[in-house]
Design a protein around this motif. Sequence first.
Motif, PDB file in Angstrom:
ATOM      1  N   ARG A 217       0.819  -1.219   0.000  1.00 46.08           N
ATOM      2  CA  ARG A 217       0.000   0.000   0.000  1.00 46.08           C
ATOM      3  C   ARG A 217       0.852   1.269   0.000  1.00 46.08           C
ATOM      4  O   ARG A 217       0.554   2.251   0.690  1.00 46.08           O
ATOM      5  CB  ARG A 217      -0.970   0.008   1.186  1.00 46.08           C
ATOM      6  CG  ARG A 217      -1.967  -1.142   1.162  1.00 46.08           C
ATOM      7  CD  ARG A 217      -2.981  -1.023   2.294  1.00 46.08           C
ATOM      8  NE  ARG A 217      -3.930  -2.113   2.276  1.00 46.08           N
ATOM      9  CZ  ARG A 217      -5.037  -2.161   1.528  1.00 46.08           C
ATOM     10  NH1 ARG A 217      -5.306  -1.128   0.721  1.00 46.08           N
ATOM     11  NH2 ARG A 217      -5.851  -3.187   1.580  1.00 46.08           N
ATOM     12  N   LEU A 218       1.923   1.224  -0.780  1.00 45.96           N
ATOM     13  CA  LEU A 218       2.723   2.434  -0.928  1.00 45.96           C
ATOM     14  C   LEU A 218       1.912   3.489  -1.688  1.00 45.96           C
ATOM     15  O   LEU A 218       1.090   3.148  -2.546  1.00 45.96           O
ATOM     16  CB  LEU A 218       4.018   2.128  -1.688  1.00 45.96           C
ATOM     17  CG  LEU A 218       5.035   1.208  -1.006  1.00 45.96           C
ATOM     18  CD1 LEU A 218       6.289   1.083  -1.864  1.00 45.96           C
ATOM     19  CD2 LEU A 218       5.386   1.702   0.382  1.00 45.96           C
ATOM     20  N   PRO A 219       2.139   4.768  -1.385  1.00 47.89           N
ATOM     21  CA  PRO A 219       1.403   5.843  -2.072  1.00 47.89           C
ATOM     22  C   PRO A 219       1.953   6.059  -3.477  1.00 47.89           C
ATOM     23  O   PRO A 219       2.825   6.898  -3.710  1.00 47.89           O
ATOM     24  CB  PRO A 219       1.644   7.052  -1.164  1.00 47.89           C
ATOM     25  CG  PRO A 219       2.959   6.777  -0.510  1.00 47.89           C
ATOM     26  CD  PRO A 219       3.023   5.285  -0.329  1.00 47.89           C
ATOM     27  N   LEU A 220       1.444   5.313  -4.429  1.00 48.64           N
ATOM     28  CA  LEU A 220       2.029   5.244  -5.775  1.00 48.64           C
ATOM     29  C   LEU A 220       1.434   6.272  -6.728  1.00 48.64           C
ATOM     30  O   LEU A 220       0.247   6.605  -6.649  1.00 48.64           O
ATOM     31  CB  LEU A 220       1.824   3.847  -6.358  1.00 48.64           C
ATOM     32  CG  LEU A 220       2.527   2.693  -5.640  1.00 48.64           C
ATOM     33  CD1 LEU A 220       1.975   1.365  -6.129  1.00 48.64           C
ATOM     34  CD2 LEU A 220       4.037   2.755  -5.859  1.00 48.64           C
ATOM     35  N   ARG A 221       2.260   6.721  -7.631  1.00 47.40           N
ATOM     36  CA  ARG A 221       1.825   7.477  -8.803  1.00 47.40           C
ATOM     37  C   ARG A 221       2.686   7.019  -9.976  1.00 47.40           C
ATOM     38  O   ARG A 221       3.906   6.903  -9.854  1.00 47.40           O
ATOM     39  CB  ARG A 221       1.969   8.982  -8.605  1.00 47.40           C
ATOM     40  CG  ARG A 221       1.664   9.772  -9.892  1.00 47.40           C
ATOM     41  CD  ARG A 221       1.818  11.260  -9.698  1.00 47.40           C
ATOM     42  NE  ARG A 221       0.718  11.804  -8.918  1.00 47.40           N
ATOM     43  CZ  ARG A 221       0.623  13.098  -8.555  1.00 47.40           C
ATOM     44  NH1 ARG A 221       1.585  13.935  -8.911  1.00 47.40           N
ATOM     45  NH2 ARG A 221      -0.396  13.517  -7.855  1.00 47.40           N
ATOM     46  N   MET A 222       2.038   6.775 -11.119  1.00 45.32           N
ATOM     47  CA  MET A 222       2.759   6.321 -12.288  1.00 45.32           C
ATOM     48  C   MET A 222       3.061   7.487 -13.220  1.00 45.32           C
ATOM     49  O   MET A 222       2.227   8.381 -13.414  1.00 45.32           O
ATOM     50  CB  MET A 222       1.939   5.284 -13.065  1.00 45.32           C
ATOM     51  CG  MET A 222       1.506   4.076 -12.252  1.00 45.32           C
ATOM     52  SD  MET A 222       2.879   3.137 -11.570  1.00 45.32           S
ATOM     53  CE  MET A 222       3.620   2.508 -13.068  1.00 45.32           C
ATOM     54  N   SER A 223       4.244   7.465 -13.807  1.00 42.23           N
ATOM     55  CA  SER A 223       4.601   8.370 -14.897  1.00 42.23           C
ATOM     56  C   SER A 223       4.643   7.528 -16.162  1.00 42.23           C
ATOM     57  O   SER A 223       5.581   6.748 -16.371  1.00 42.23           O
ATOM     58  CB  SER A 223       5.961   9.033 -14.646  1.00 42.23           C
ATOM     59  OG  SER A 223       5.896   9.923 -13.558  1.00 42.23           O
ATOM     60  N   ILE A 224       3.617   7.646 -16.986  1.00 46.55           N
ATOM     61  CA  ILE A 224       3.526   6.870 -18.215  1.00 46.55           C
ATOM     62  C   ILE A 224       4.349   7.556 -19.291  1.00 46.55           C
ATOM     63  O   ILE A 224       4.089   8.706 -19.650  1.00 46.55           O
ATOM     64  CB  ILE A 224       2.067   6.724 -18.655  1.00 46.55           C
ATOM     65  CG1 ILE A 224       1.285   5.911 -17.614  1.00 46.55           C
ATOM     66  CG2 ILE A 224       1.964   6.079 -20.031  1.00 46.55           C
ATOM     67  CD1 ILE A 224      -0.198   5.794 -17.905  1.00 46.55           C
ATOM     68  N   ILE A 225       5.359   6.872 -19.799  1.00 48.24           N
ATOM     69  CA  ILE A 225       6.289   7.444 -20.763  1.00 48.24           C
ATOM     70  C   ILE A 225       5.924   6.967 -22.170  1.00 48.24           C
ATOM     71  O   ILE A 225       5.987   5.768 -22.468  1.00 48.24           O
ATOM     72  CB  ILE A 225       7.747   7.043 -20.439  1.00 48.24           C
ATOM     73  CG1 ILE A 225       8.070   7.317 -18.952  1.00 48.24           C
ATOM     74  CG2 ILE A 225       8.705   7.760 -21.368  1.00 48.24           C
ATOM     75  CD1 ILE A 225       7.933   8.767 -18.531  1.00 48.24           C
ATOM     76  N   VAL A 226       5.539   7.922 -23.018  1.00 48.00           N
ATOM     77  CA  VAL A 226       5.153   7.596 -24.390  1.00 48.00           C
ATOM     78  C   VAL A 226       6.290   7.993 -25.327  1.00 48.00           C
ATOM     79  O   VAL A 226       6.672   9.168 -25.402  1.00 48.00           O
ATOM     80  CB  VAL A 226       3.860   8.327 -24.796  1.00 48.00           C
ATOM     81  CG1 VAL A 226       3.483   7.999 -26.242  1.00 48.00           C
ATOM     82  CG2 VAL A 226       2.722   7.954 -23.853  1.00 48.00           C
ATOM     83  N   THR A 227       6.843   7.016 -26.021  1.00 47.26           N
ATOM     84  CA  THR A 227       7.933   7.245 -26.982  1.00 47.26           C
ATOM     85  C   THR A 227       7.588   6.512 -28.285  1.00 47.26           C
ATOM     86  O   THR A 227       6.525   5.889 -28.408  1.00 47.26           O
ATOM     87  CB  THR A 227       9.272   6.720 -26.449  1.00 47.26           C
ATOM     88  OG1 THR A 227       9.217   5.283 -26.425  1.00 47.26           O
ATOM     89  CG2 THR A 227       9.572   7.241 -25.050  1.00 47.26           C
ATOM     90  N   GLU A 228       8.503   6.569 -29.221  1.00 51.81           N
ATOM     91  CA  GLU A 228       8.313   5.853 -30.487  1.00 51.81           C
ATOM     92  C   GLU A 228       8.102   4.360 -30.236  1.00 51.81           C
ATOM     93  O   GLU A 228       7.319   3.705 -30.933  1.00 51.81           O
ATOM     94  CB  GLU A 228       9.534   6.076 -31.392  1.00 51.81           C
ATOM     95  CG  GLU A 228       9.400   5.504 -32.787  1.00 51.81           C
ATOM     96  CD  GLU A 228       8.412   6.269 -33.653  1.00 51.81           C
ATOM     97  OE1 GLU A 228       8.054   5.731 -34.719  1.00 51.81           O
ATOM     98  OE2 GLU A 228       7.985   7.384 -33.276  1.00 51.81           O
ATOM     99  N   ASP A 229       8.782   3.813 -29.236  1.00 53.44           N
ATOM    100  CA  ASP A 229       8.665   2.384 -28.928  1.00 53.44           C
ATOM    101  C   ASP A 229       7.379   2.036 -28.198  1.00 53.44           C
ATOM    102  O   ASP A 229       6.876   0.915 -28.323  1.00 53.44           O
ATOM    103  CB  ASP A 229       9.852   1.918 -28.074  1.00 53.44           C
ATOM    104  CG  ASP A 229      11.136   1.794 -28.876  1.00 53.44           C
ATOM    105  OD1 ASP A 229      11.070   1.269 -30.003  1.00 53.44           O
ATOM    106  OD2 ASP A 229      12.185   2.220 -28.385  1.00 53.44           O
ATOM    107  N   THR A 230       6.850   2.963 -27.387  1.00 56.37           N
ATOM    108  CA  THR A 230       5.722   2.629 -26.515  1.00 56.37           C
ATOM    109  C   THR A 230       4.393   3.233 -26.956  1.00 56.37           C
ATOM    110  O   THR A 230       3.363   2.940 -26.355  1.00 56.37           O
ATOM    111  CB  THR A 230       6.001   3.102 -25.076  1.00 56.37           C
ATOM    112  OG1 THR A 230       6.047   4.542 -25.035  1.00 56.37           O
ATOM    113  CG2 THR A 230       7.309   2.549 -24.544  1.00 56.37           C
ATOM    114  N   ALA A 231       4.410   4.062 -28.005  1.00 59.25           N
ATOM    115  CA  ALA A 231       3.201   4.798 -28.396  1.00 59.25           C
ATOM    116  C   ALA A 231       2.021   3.874 -28.664  1.00 59.25           C
ATOM    117  O   ALA A 231       0.878   4.183 -28.305  1.00 59.25           O
ATOM    118  CB  ALA A 231       3.484   5.660 -29.620  1.00 59.25           C
ATOM    119  N   HIS A 232       2.286   2.726 -29.283  1.00 62.48           N
ATOM    120  CA  HIS A 232       1.193   1.810 -29.618  1.00 62.48           C
ATOM    121  C   HIS A 232       0.574   1.165 -28.391  1.00 62.48           C
ATOM    122  O   HIS A 232      -0.497   0.542 -28.486  1.00 62.48           O
ATOM    123  CB  HIS A 232       1.689   0.731 -30.585  1.00 62.48           C
ATOM    124  CG  HIS A 232       2.693  -0.207 -29.976  1.00 62.48           C
ATOM    125  ND1 HIS A 232       3.979   0.179 -29.664  1.00 62.48           N
ATOM    126  CD2 HIS A 232       2.585  -1.513 -29.599  1.00 62.48           C
ATOM    127  CE1 HIS A 232       4.628  -0.851 -29.139  1.00 62.48           C
ATOM    128  NE2 HIS A 232       3.809  -1.877 -29.088  1.00 62.48           N
TER     129      HIS A 232
END
Length: 373
Positions: A217-232
């Motif tokens: 139950r850590l207080p999490l926040r995600m940083s979603i990284i969109v690049t040429e590899d991950t865009a899809h």
Amino acid sequence: MHKLIASPFLDQYLLVRPGSRGGVLLPRSHYEELRAHAGSTQAAPSWLADVVQEQWPGLEVTGRSTAEFLLVRHLSKWGYARASFEINLGCNLRCKHCYLGLKVNSGMPLADKLRCLRIMTEAGVLWLQITGGEPTIDKDFPATYRAAFELGMMISVSTNGSLLWRENLLTLFRACPPYRVTVSMYGATKATYDELTQREGAWDLFVQGMNAARAARLPLRMSIIVTEDTAHEEQAMLDLCERWGVEYNVFTNVTPTIYGGGEVLTAQSKEHLRMRKQFTGCNAGHTFFHTDPHGLVSICKIGRDEQISLPLEGIDGLSRLGAIADRLMLRTGGCSGCKLSGTCTVCRPLAKHYQEAKAPLESYCQHGIRKAG
């Protein structure tokens, strides 16, 4: 170990709890009362017990002495409130888009790290971001984190999450709760994740770390990284965060390295390149500063041109930081005389990095957008 912190914060006074997002704005008279009773064996004031019961119902302080649960931070003449501390540049991943460029494992010995933390406390820093590189691979991370906690800082950790399954870290976070753990996300499948990070097995470590962090139950926040590899996989990453019940931010613009290198810009997804909002100024160098692995202070992570050595100059060196910030924000160099500078979307230090990297104008400048249109 303290459960609550009473602290000045700029021109206000706050009551905050490690591990909790909520807080209470205190009148100065209440802060002064708590400061006068700091370390006392007297019972907590009745108003404090009422405030705590309302804000944090699970924390019982009625009849307890303030020394048992409260840390009172003292006033600082320096006026700083936040800082980031890059305790290393090394990383266990080799992400194609990383703005740090060369990830060299080097830095200060633990004694100097701890001295920097004490100086930050004296400067008034209440919120501290511990970052890297990957901070959790640093051998001094546990000791540095615990020291910052004991000094009365609300700590955020920026991590790739690959080591959050380790019991020593989970034990540390249970004893000294973080304000937030921000985890970068580089894909929604093993193939994509391992490709962007250029490390086989990176996805497996990420999932293992996230499973452990969620269970704890850590207080999490995600940083979603969109690049040429991950865009899809952008939507798949969003869906995964929703399924996990973790809040998130999406980041789509790739920036040059801190050395002005443009090699990482090839990771940019052109379809996801977004013009930033108008830059209207910031408090970098005035109420916030950044400290690198060698104790060199700059106005922020980007504007590192002029640095002050905390280990050598101590807190007095910070007196020069405001003037440095004002100087670095001037529209000089390639931005001199620009007729659009009043509505520019990036600060001058970031524009300088893009210019040094010979980046396309459309990636950071209104002139490029107008030409493209």
